[in-house]
Design a protein around this motif. Structure first.
Motif, mmCIF file in Angstrom:
data_model
loop_
_atom_site.group_PDB
_atom_site.id
_atom_site.type_symbol
_atom_site.label_atom_id
_atom_site.label_comp_id
_atom_site.label_asym_id
_atom_site.label_seq_id
_atom_site.Cartn_x
_atom_site.Cartn_y
_atom_site.Cartn_z
ATOM 1 N N PHE A 1 0.805 -1.216 0.029
ATOM 2 C CA PHE A 1 0.047 0.040 0.047
ATOM 3 C C PHE A 1 0.795 1.219 0.214
ATOM 4 O O PHE A 1 0.604 2.190 -0.592
ATOM 5 C CB PHE A 1 -1.087 -0.067 1.311
ATOM 6 C CG PHE A 1 -1.694 1.157 1.402
ATOM 7 C CD1 PHE A 1 -2.811 1.291 0.469
ATOM 8 C CD2 PHE A 1 -1.562 2.225 2.231
ATOM 9 C CE1 PHE A 1 -3.781 2.487 0.508
ATOM 10 C CE2 PHE A 1 -2.273 3.436 2.162
ATOM 11 C CZ PHE A 1 -3.499 3.622 1.561
ATOM 12 N N SER B 1 -7.389 9.228 4.177
ATOM 13 C CA SER B 1 -7.002 9.258 2.980
ATOM 14 C C SER B 1 -5.708 8.191 2.649
ATOM 15 O O SER B 1 -5.591 7.695 1.716
ATOM 16 C CB SER B 1 -6.428 10.554 2.434
ATOM 17 O OG SER B 1 -5.409 10.697 3.128
ATOM 18 N N GLY B 2 -5.185 7.673 3.525
ATOM 19 C CA GLY B 2 -3.998 7.007 3.579
ATOM 20 C C GLY B 2 -2.712 7.464 3.285
ATOM 21 O O GLY B 2 -1.608 6.666 3.045
ATOM 22 N N ASP C 1 0.382 7.337 5.800
ATOM 23 C CA ASP C 1 0.478 5.835 6.314
ATOM 24 C C ASP C 1 1.894 5.927 6.863
ATOM 25 O O ASP C 1 2.964 6.266 5.889
ATOM 26 C CB ASP C 1 0.337 4.785 5.374
ATOM 27 C CG ASP C 1 0.432 3.432 5.588
ATOM 28 O OD1 ASP C 1 -0.034 3.374 6.857
ATOM 29 O OD2 ASP C 1 0.837 2.649 4.990
ATOM 30 N N VAL D 1 -6.601 -2.183 5.090
ATOM 31 C CA VAL D 1 -6.911 -2.032 3.376
ATOM 32 C C VAL D 1 -7.631 -3.410 3.177
ATOM 33 O O VAL D 1 -7.099 -4.298 3.857
ATOM 34 C CB VAL D 1 -5.776 -1.615 2.789
ATOM 35 C CG1 VAL D 1 -5.313 -0.234 2.901
ATOM 36 C CG2 VAL D 1 -4.682 -2.796 2.806
ATOM 37 N N ASN D 2 -8.626 -3.334 2.194
ATOM 38 C CA ASN D 2 -9.108 -4.595 1.731
ATOM 39 C C ASN D 2 -8.240 -5.169 0.613
ATOM 40 O O ASN D 2 -7.027 -4.559 0.325
ATOM 41 C CB ASN D 2 -10.539 -4.227 1.189
ATOM 42 C CG ASN D 2 -10.271 -3.293 0.048
ATOM 43 O OD1 ASN D 2 -9.562 -3.114 -0.742
ATOM 44 N ND2 ASN D 2 -11.620 -3.018 -0.130
ATOM 45 N N HIS E 1 -8.156 -4.970 -2.584
ATOM 46 C CA HIS E 1 -8.034 -4.170 -3.558
ATOM 47 C C HIS E 1 -6.952 -3.028 -3.280
ATOM 48 O O HIS E 1 -6.998 -2.100 -4.123
ATOM 49 C CB HIS E 1 -9.329 -3.595 -4.062
ATOM 50 C CG HIS E 1 -10.362 -4.755 -4.487
ATOM 51 N ND1 HIS E 1 -10.063 -5.382 -5.600
ATOM 52 C CD2 HIS E 1 -11.620 -5.402 -4.113
ATOM 53 C CE1 HIS E 1 -11.280 -6.533 -5.732
ATOM 54 N NE2 HIS E 1 -12.003 -6.401 -4.834
ATOM 55 N N GLY E 2 -6.945 -2.808 -1.956
ATOM 56 C CA GLY E 2 -5.761 -1.884 -1.641
ATOM 57 C C GLY E 2 -6.448 -0.639 -1.252
ATOM 58 O O GLY E 2 -5.988 0.534 -1.423
ATOM 59 N N HIS E 3 -7.859 -0.754 -1.023
ATOM 60 C CA HIS E 3 -8.531 0.645 -0.607
ATOM 61 C C HIS E 3 -8.664 0.555 0.961
ATOM 62 O O HIS E 3 -8.694 -0.326 1.596
ATOM 63 C CB HIS E 3 -9.866 0.441 -1.200
ATOM 64 C CG HIS E 3 -9.943 0.229 -2.697
ATOM 65 N ND1 HIS E 3 -11.281 -0.215 -3.413
ATOM 66 C CD2 HIS E 3 -9.273 0.930 -3.511
ATOM 67 C CE1 HIS E 3 -10.730 -0.165 -4.683
ATOM 68 N NE2 HIS E 3 -9.668 0.643 -4.844
ATOM 69 N N VAL E 4 -8.409 1.651 1.454
ATOM 70 C CA VAL E 4 -8.481 1.994 2.770
ATOM 71 C C VAL E 4 -9.910 1.851 3.360
ATOM 72 O O VAL E 4 -10.870 2.177 2.996
ATOM 73 C CB VAL E 4 -8.307 3.372 3.118
ATOM 74 C CG1 VAL E 4 -8.377 3.658 4.702
ATOM 75 C CG2 VAL E 4 -6.893 3.795 2.756
ATOM 76 N N VAL E 5 -9.952 0.729 4.223
ATOM 77 C CA VAL E 5 -11.222 0.090 5.126
ATOM 78 C C VAL E 5 -11.093 1.251 6.316
ATOM 79 O O VAL E 5 -12.308 1.606 6.579
ATOM 80 C CB VAL E 5 -11.158 -1.142 5.592
ATOM 81 C CG1 VAL E 5 -12.275 -1.605 6.400
ATOM 82 C CG2 VAL E 5 -10.930 -2.012 4.495
#
Length: 222
Positions: free
Chosen positions: A113, A143-144, A147, A210-211, A213-217
């Motif tokens: 990520f 937003s990530g 990180d 993240v899931n 798909h690399g999206h922030v959960v």
């Protein structure tokens, strides 16, 4: 007026068999020679600039900075004074504590990520100073983009949970824009149960779940 508290909280047919082995061997040698020829990256910002376009795990790094967060697995976060980065688990990492100053030799890893490294050697340099913590909003955390960065956040403690292991404390922190799960090392002396409904200011490392798909959960803070 609600009490305020400042806490440092502190990821590679028989007749032709000999020919295939020869090709594989040459490819391995070429990769090794390529890695040896690369100049080590010496700072986190330079590593972060290279990371999006990486196609392999052969880029050497030699970073020096302060450990801003650790995990039981031996993974840790390192900040070189300008930016932070994630270091994957190692036996040497299990010996570190936040505030240790270290020199890390290893490789920059592709994928994931955000930028990360695998340590090959970790040299302890004594204790160091934590970097200046930049103030952060809930939206920045979510937003990530931040990180693994050392930041400062403020909010109201909505819930306090102390797991059975009592190694850490979970705070549900209400910030403008949303809630953030905060993991705090449990020193068994701080009055965490008394923080319910208190306004607190925390310094630590931003992280995200993240899931696939690399999206922030959800954003977290450690």
């Amino acid at each position: 007026m609600s009490p305020h508290l400042v806490l440092k909280l502190p990821h590679l047919l028989l007749a032709f068999a000999w020919l295939g082995c020869g090709v594989a061997g040459r490819a391995a040698d070429d990769a090794t020679n390529d890695a040896a020829a690369r100049v080590p990256v010496k700072n986190v910002l330079a590593a972060a600039a290279l990371w999006p376009d990486l196609q392999d795990d052969l880029t050497p790094v030699q970073l020096e900075g302060v450990v801003t967060g650790t995990m039981p697995s031996g993974a840790f976060r390192l900040h070189d004074g300008a930016a932070g980065i994630y270091a994957s688990r190692s036996s040497a990492g299990q010996q570190l504590t936040p505030g240790d100053r270290v020199r890390v030799t290893g490789v920059l890893r592709h994928g994931g990520f955000s930028p990360w490294i695998t340590p090959h050697e970790v040299v302890a340099l004594g204790r160091g100073e934590f970097p200046e913590a930049e103030p952060a909003t809930f939206h920045l955390l979510a937003s990530g983009v931040a990180d693994n960065q050392w930041l400062e956040i403020e909010g109201v403690v909505r819930d306090v949970e102390i797991p059975e292991s009592r190694d850490f404390v979970l705070l549900d922190l209400g910030m403008t824009g949303g809630n953030v799960r905060v993991l705090v090392n449990n020193d068994r002396e701080s009055p965490f149960e008394h923080l319910l409904d208190a306004t607190v200011r925390l310094r630590g490392v931003a992280a995200v779940n993240v899931n696939r798909h690399g999206h922030v959960v959800e954003p977290t803070f450690r």
